[in-house]
Structure formats: C-alpha cells, structure tokens
Write a protein that holds these residues in place. Sequence first.
Motif, PDB file in Angstrom:
ATOM      1  N   PRO A 122      50.276 111.752  86.552  1.00  0.00           N
ATOM      2  CA  PRO A 122      50.368 110.682  87.560  1.00  0.00           C
ATOM      3  C   PRO A 122      49.081 109.889  87.721  1.00  0.00           C
ATOM      4  O   PRO A 122      49.103 108.666  87.861  1.00  0.00           O
ATOM      5  N   SER A 147      53.122 104.299  95.761  1.00  0.00           N
ATOM      6  CA  SER A 147      53.743 105.601  95.509  1.00  0.00           C
ATOM      7  C   SER A 147      54.342 105.550  94.106  1.00  0.00           C
ATOM      8  O   SER A 147      55.216 104.717  93.838  1.00  0.00           O
ATOM      9  N   ARG A 154      53.712 115.628  89.568  1.00  0.00           N
ATOM     10  CA  ARG A 154      54.577 114.549  89.103  1.00  0.00           C
ATOM     11  C   ARG A 154      54.460 113.253  89.896  1.00  0.00           C
ATOM     12  O   ARG A 154      55.108 112.268  89.544  1.00  0.00           O
ATOM     13  N   SER A 155      53.657 113.203  90.938  1.00  0.00           N
ATOM     14  CA  SER A 155      53.589 111.983  91.742  1.00  0.00           C
ATOM     15  C   SER A 155      52.190 111.775  92.295  1.00  0.00           C
ATOM     16  O   SER A 155      51.379 112.711  92.366  1.00  0.00           O
ATOM     17  N   THR A 189      59.840 106.025  89.852  1.00  0.00           N
ATOM     18  CA  THR A 189      59.671 104.954  90.835  1.00  0.00           C
ATOM     19  C   THR A 189      58.211 104.520  90.830  1.00  0.00           C
ATOM     20  O   THR A 189      57.311 105.324  90.578  1.00  0.00           O
ATOM     21  N   GLU A 210      50.053 109.165  95.354  1.00  0.00           N
ATOM     22  CA  GLU A 210      49.999 108.102  96.350  1.00  0.00           C
ATOM     23  C   GLU A 210      48.554 107.651  96.462  1.00  0.00           C
ATOM     24  O   GLU A 210      47.663 108.471  96.690  1.00  0.00           O
ATOM     25  N   VAL A 229      57.869 105.753  84.522  1.00  0.00           N
ATOM     26  CA  VAL A 229      57.928 106.176  85.922  1.00  0.00           C
ATOM     27  C   VAL A 229      59.382 106.276  86.386  1.00  0.00           C
ATOM     28  O   VAL A 229      60.258 105.577  85.885  1.00  0.00           O
ATOM     29  N   GLU A 252      55.884 107.902  90.789  1.00  0.00           N
ATOM     30  CA  GLU A 252      56.382 109.171  90.259  1.00  0.00           C
ATOM     31  C   GLU A 252      56.421 109.088  88.744  1.00  0.00           C
ATOM     32  O   GLU A 252      57.119 108.243  88.177  1.00  0.00           O
ATOM     33  N   SER A 253      55.673 109.962  88.084  1.00  0.00           N
ATOM     34  CA  SER A 253      55.643 109.984  86.624  1.00  0.00           C
ATOM     35  C   SER A 253      56.853 110.732  86.088  1.00  0.00           C
ATOM     36  O   SER A 253      57.258 111.756  86.623  1.00  0.00           O
ATOM     37  N   GLU A 254      57.440 110.196  85.029  1.00  0.00           N
ATOM     38  CA  GLU A 254      58.605 110.854  84.430  1.00  0.00           C
ATOM     39  C   GLU A 254      58.494 110.822  82.908  1.00  0.00           C
ATOM     40  O   GLU A 254      59.467 110.639  82.194  1.00  0.00           O
TER      41      GLU A 254
END
Length: 366
Positions: free
Chosen positions: A314, A305, A65-66, A225, A68, A223, A307-309
């Motif tokens: 990601p 950074s 889900r994220s 964030t 960097e 996202v 975060e996929s939502e």
Amino acid sequence: MASSSSSHLPASVFNPRRHVGVHAERISDVASTEFPGHYPGEDHSWDLARFKENLKVSVKRLSQRSIEFDLVGVDASIANAFRRILIAEVPTIAIEDVFVWNNTSVIHDEILAQRLGLIPLNVDPALFSVRLPGDIPYDRNTLVFQLDVECKREKGAIVNEYVTSGDLKWVPQGEQESVFGDLVPAATNKDIVIAKLRPGQVINMELHAIKGVGKEHAKWSPVATATYRLHPLILLNPSKPVPPHLAQKFASCFSPGVVRVSPNGEVSIDERHLRKDTVSREVLRHKEFEGCVELKRIRDWFIFSVESEGPYAPEALFPEAIKVMRGKIASIRAAADALLADASDPGPAPAPGAGLDADGDVEMGS
C-alpha cells in the motif's frame, strides 16, 4: 466563528480562504476564484519554496492491504489526477490470453476467461515490458500459467470440487526462474473460487499474463478502491454556546469521538478525532442548534484511502503514481520544447495534410 478548544491544528487551517462551506441544502465557496489560489491585486506567482513549505504528505494508517494518508497543499485537480492515476495508469500484470484445452464444467469458456483475468497476481510489473498487439510472446513480456483440475471421487469423498486461484501453476519460460528467484508468481489470494466442479468434470487451460494498465481493462487496476475526501472542520460559535441540557444530543449529531462533553455540559471539539467526522449535516436539521456551529471542509487537505489489490505494498502505490505523473509532465515538456523549436525555425511550409494520421491528429515529436 472560532473553535472553542485550544487548537491542535495549524493556524492556517482557520484561514477562510481555505474553507468550503457546508450548509443544510447547499455547499458554498467551492472555487474561490476563477484561478484557484490566485486573488486579484495580490502576487501569487509560483514560488517553489512556498509550495514546499505548504505541501505535506502524512501517513495516518497503514495495514497489509490498505493505507490512509493526508495530502495537503495542492489543488483538487492535482489530487484528482493522482486518484485517477492510481486507478487507471499504474501498471500491473494480469491474465490476458486463455487457451482452453478442455472445459466440461457448467461455466462457459468466455466467463471463465473473464474471471481468470480479474485474479490479482503477485508479480512485479517492473520486471516485464509491455507486449503490444502483434508482438511475439517471450520471457520478458509474457507469464505462463497452467490450470489443470479434474473433479473425481476418491474413497467416497469428492476431490477438487472447488477450482481456486491457488490451482494456478506457474510454468517458467526462458530465464524467468533466475529472475524471480524465490518468489513464485501466483495469485495474491489463493482462495478465490473460480468454478465448482462435479465428479467427471475437467478444466484444462493455459494462461498468458501480460503487463497493462487499468484504463485498458479493470483487471490491470492495482487498487480495489482509491478515494479521497476533504478534511472536515467544525467551528463552534463562542457567542452562542450549546445549551448544557442539549449537549449529548449535539454530540450525537457527529461521528463518535468528535465532540467532547464535559461533566458540566460544556461542548468542545476533539480535533485529534475531527477527521473521523462524515459531515452528515445532521446538526443542521435541528433548529435549537441554529447559529451554534458552522460546518466546513478544508479545500486543499485531502484524506486519501487506498486499498491495494495487486503486487504493490500500500505504501508503494502513491510513489508509483508520482512516477507516472512525472512521466506525463516530461512528455508535455518535450512537446512544448518541440513547438518552440518549430516556432523559432519554421523551415519550409508543410504540404496540406502533412503530419496528420488517419484520424486527423498531429503526432508530436519526442
């Protein structure tokens, strides 16, 4: 000053022109020139080969889900444009219209509709076209769900006490079954609580989801964030080393793992973990370390950074942001070409007010 350890970083990182100074009460060298990256008396004309040599994108961490990743070699305006596109302009599918047939829960219809709209869906927006106001809903621009839950007692137990996102049932329209195949449209998280019911209470709704972008409403943001920060740089002063009896105190001023302390109390920077430092400036509070260290950030090294939502993996979010950016550049180029064409062939003078809409804006040709 220079790093006291053999460097694992590129030599260009220590170029002072790339540094933003971090001091106890202020930040220096935020913008080095009026035109970032250009200096008086030097040739800094655009060079694609040089830009490609300096541009680097490197994934440092990837989970379900994220992500960097590092973006190196661009101006802050470009990095910030990508951040804003990730938040507000990468399209997704979200619930827009809620038709309430029956709602006897304690939650008002409007609150339920707002909660339903914020549920992320696993639907690829590339399969849908945008439904503009006034357009007729059909299978290529609208996704239909049914939410029909009744709370009751069965054998002394309460059934359906919680209404969750897993209760959304997809109702195929037109050719959608063949388009989606084995992928059934649903919430990305089936355990989101929408409402709590008591025996006898019912929620019965029909939900229409459409394609949109986050700048219209946050429910379309792909996202949770999307942030960036500048890569930190810690430079030790070899002419004024940290006293061995204060080495552990010095190390505790930084994030764990950033500062190494040898058995004899010698201090060095572990550049492999340098990115973990938060540049808290704690070390600058202690007078005994004055002159021992300089804190910097690298102005064109951005640590993203994200975060996929939503439906995107990601690692797919940044390429999607690039597509949006390229579309914007193409629109600007088309508008500039239209202006040049008008300048070379002015034609008859337009009537006063011609080409202006009700707000006085000029509509550019495609």
